[in-house]
Write a protein that holds these residues in place. Structure first.
Motif, PDB file in Angstrom:
ATOM      1  N   LYS A 312      -3.465  75.805 -41.716  1.00  0.00           N
ATOM      2  CA  LYS A 312      -4.719  75.174 -41.306  1.00  0.00           C
ATOM      3  C   LYS A 312      -5.646  74.938 -42.483  1.00  0.00           C
ATOM      4  O   LYS A 312      -6.379  73.960 -42.516  1.00  0.00           O
ATOM      5  CB  LYS A 312      -5.424  76.039 -40.254  1.00  0.00           C
ATOM      6  CG  LYS A 312      -4.719  76.077 -38.916  1.00  0.00           C
ATOM      7  CD  LYS A 312      -5.526  76.882 -37.903  1.00  0.00           C
ATOM      8  CE  LYS A 312      -4.839  76.902 -36.539  1.00  0.00           C
ATOM      9  NZ  LYS A 312      -5.591  77.716 -35.555  1.00  0.00           N
ATOM     10  N   GLY A 313      -5.645  75.851 -43.454  1.00  0.00           N
ATOM     11  CA  GLY A 313      -6.520  75.717 -44.615  1.00  0.00           C
ATOM     12  C   GLY A 313      -7.979  75.914 -44.270  1.00  0.00           C
ATOM     13  O   GLY A 313      -8.332  76.452 -43.221  1.00  0.00           O
ATOM     14  N   ASP A 314      -8.865  75.507 -45.169  1.00  0.00           N
ATOM     15  CA  ASP A 314     -10.319  75.585 -44.985  1.00  0.00           C
ATOM     16  C   ASP A 314     -10.798  77.000 -44.683  1.00  0.00           C
ATOM     17  O   ASP A 314     -11.745  77.204 -43.924  1.00  0.00           O
ATOM     18  CB  ASP A 314     -10.786  74.649 -43.865  1.00  0.00           C
ATOM     19  CG  ASP A 314     -10.552  73.185 -44.202  1.00  0.00           C
ATOM     20  OD1 ASP A 314     -10.665  72.832 -45.393  1.00  0.00           O
ATOM     21  OD2 ASP A 314     -10.246  72.407 -43.285  1.00  0.00           O
ATOM     22  N   GLY A 315     -10.132  77.990 -45.270  1.00  0.00           N
ATOM     23  CA  GLY A 315     -10.569  79.374 -45.098  1.00  0.00           C
ATOM     24  C   GLY A 315     -10.213  79.996 -43.766  1.00  0.00           C
ATOM     25  O   GLY A 315     -10.680  81.098 -43.450  1.00  0.00           O
ATOM     26  N   ALA A 316      -9.396  79.314 -42.955  1.00  0.00           N
ATOM     27  CA  ALA A 316      -9.015  79.850 -41.648  1.00  0.00           C
ATOM     28  C   ALA A 316      -8.122  81.076 -41.807  1.00  0.00           C
ATOM     29  O   ALA A 316      -7.405  81.220 -42.799  1.00  0.00           O
ATOM     30  CB  ALA A 316      -8.285  78.781 -40.836  1.00  0.00           C
TER      31      ALA A 316
END
Length: 452
Positions: A312-316
């Protein structure tokens, strides 16, 4: 030369998968593997609603650790404190004896406990669905309410006993409400004095949608199935207060009820708070390789760890699901093997395989690899997935036979009674008050070492 000691805390999806893979990948001479678990089984959590509803027997979802593991030492107890600087874990055995267990590598997979809030009466009157004992207790309790309601002459008491409240519109809460509503409906033939119109199930959640992870279409389909069965689903609503006779909702309604089943999320095991480590919303912060950066040789995974979700990325971070826990267990084992052999560690990356929600009978909604399914096809996918995910052939056979027996012979609505008249609070089942504080851990470990 003494073998390195690998200590795995927790016998759930993450811990068991890690130990199994370590056994396969390491020779007996390469490491000594120990696993700490309070029970001698891995609980297959997704099927607990089926146990509560009597579709499956408790033993069916208790996957034997000793059948799954061949040369891992299983320590019967629970870790109540970790001193990573001294590289020891404080273990309280099932006899209440406390010991200090040293390690060279530590795998923290203690799982989670039911998340609660500061709601008057909640911890004293709510019942969880996190352990095998809780599921068994809830089945006994629900049948007991039918037994008592059918014989009382007090109309207020009858109303209280025949209304049931489930809090939590996620998978656990939705499946619990769906399966138990089927239980009480099927039981009506055995209770001719009960008016079916008096039996009411309420499912509430503070979120605006039911199971939003499924997407709007499948979530709406599940909601439709529940409402057609007579379950009163209230969204954007939570519990304001609860006592022995009623549940008060935040919208002002007061529901006469002696049954509140609480499935409103989970929190990391209190064991995590015994370490002086960085956390993310209560879960221990780890790298993509699932190392705890503050401490050498310590890995954390599963519900208790905030594992970065690289897909997922974005710090998830990865959600606390059985699917992620099992796959993280395998990856941590691979990284432990790499560490022992001075090889580079690899990050955890996993694309979600999909979701399955069993609503009982012929009703289900599933989304395998992004394909939306409902009804019987979704039910076949859901049950096929569960059978595939169970770790022993014996467990698969028991579950399959139980499903067949229940589908053909039905239920006898029997109460086992072994938990009758016992406290049934969340802390009684989940032992949330058993842990040391991080200030106590070092002193406690030193005292135990000196004693032994």
């Amino acid at each position: 030369m003494e073998r390195p000691r690998i200590l795995v805390i927790g016998g759930g999806f993450a811990g068991l998968e890690c130990a199994r893979r370590l056994e396969r990948k390491l020779a007996a001479t390469e490491a000594q593997i120990s696993l700490v678990a309070p029970f001698s089984y891995q609980l297959y959590l997704p099927l607990l609603p089926h146990v509560a509803a009597g579709v499956l027997t408790p033993q069916s979802v208790a996957v034997s650790l000793r059948r799954s593991l061949r040369r891992t030492d299983v320590i019967p107890g629970g870790a109540i404190g970790i001193d990573p600087r001294a590289k020891v874990a404080i273990i309280r055995k099932i006899t209440d004896q406390e010991i200090v267990e040293p390690y060279d590598y530590l795998v923290l997979a203690p799982g989670s406990v039911t998340r609660t809030f500061d709601i008057p009466g909640l911890t004293d009157h709510a019942r969880g669905m996190k352990t095998l004992a809780e599921a068994t207790y809830i089945r006994d309790h629900v049948i007991a309410q039918l037994d008592l309601a059918s014989t009382t002459l007090d109309q207020n008491e009858r109303a209280e006993r025949l209304q049931f409240v489930v809090v939590g519109g996620g998978y656990a809460g939705t499946e619990t409400a769906a399966c138990l509503q089927r239980l009480t409906t099927a039981a009506l033939d055995r209770y001719p004095r009960l008016d079916p119109r008096l039996i009411k199930w309420h499912l509430i959640d503070i979120a605006p949608k039911l199971m939003p992870e499924l997407g709007d279409h499948l979530g709406a389909r599940a909601l439709k199935v529940l409402r057609e069965r007579g379950v009163e689903v209230s969204l954007g609503v939570s519990v304001k207060a609860v006592d022995e006779h009623a549940v008060t909702f935040t919208d002002g309604r007061v529901i006469p009820s002696r049954t509140l089943i609480w499935t409103a999320g989970v929190a990391a095991s209190p064991l995590i708070s015994t370490l002086d480590a960085e956390t993310v919303r209560g879960r221990i912060a780890v790298t993509a390789e699932m190392r705890v950066p503050q401490f050498e040789g310590v890995f954390a995974l599963g519900d208790a760890a905030a594992v970065p979700d690289l897909a997922k990325g974005d710090g998830a971070v990865c959600p606390p699901t059985a699917q992620h826990s099992a796959r993280q267990g395998k990856k941590v084992a691979d990284n432990l093997v790499a560490a022992l052999r001075n090889q580079p560690l690899q990050p955890y990356y996993h694309k979600d395989l999909g979701l399955v929600v069993d609503l009982g009978g012929k009703d289900a909604v599933s989304k395998p690899v992004g394909v939306e399914m409902t009804g019987v096809p979704a039910q076949l996918v859901a049950r096929g997935y569960h059978l595939m995910a169970m770790r022993t052939n014996v467990a698969k056979f028991r579950v399959g036979c139980n499903w067949l027996i229940n589908a053909t012979a039905g239920d006898d609505f029997v109460r086992t009674g072994f938990l009758a008249r016992q406290p049934a609070r969340l802390r009684d089942f989940e032992y949330t008050d058993a842990y040391l504080t991080k200030e106590q851990v070092r002193e406690h470990a030193q005292a135990l070492q000196a004693k032994h």
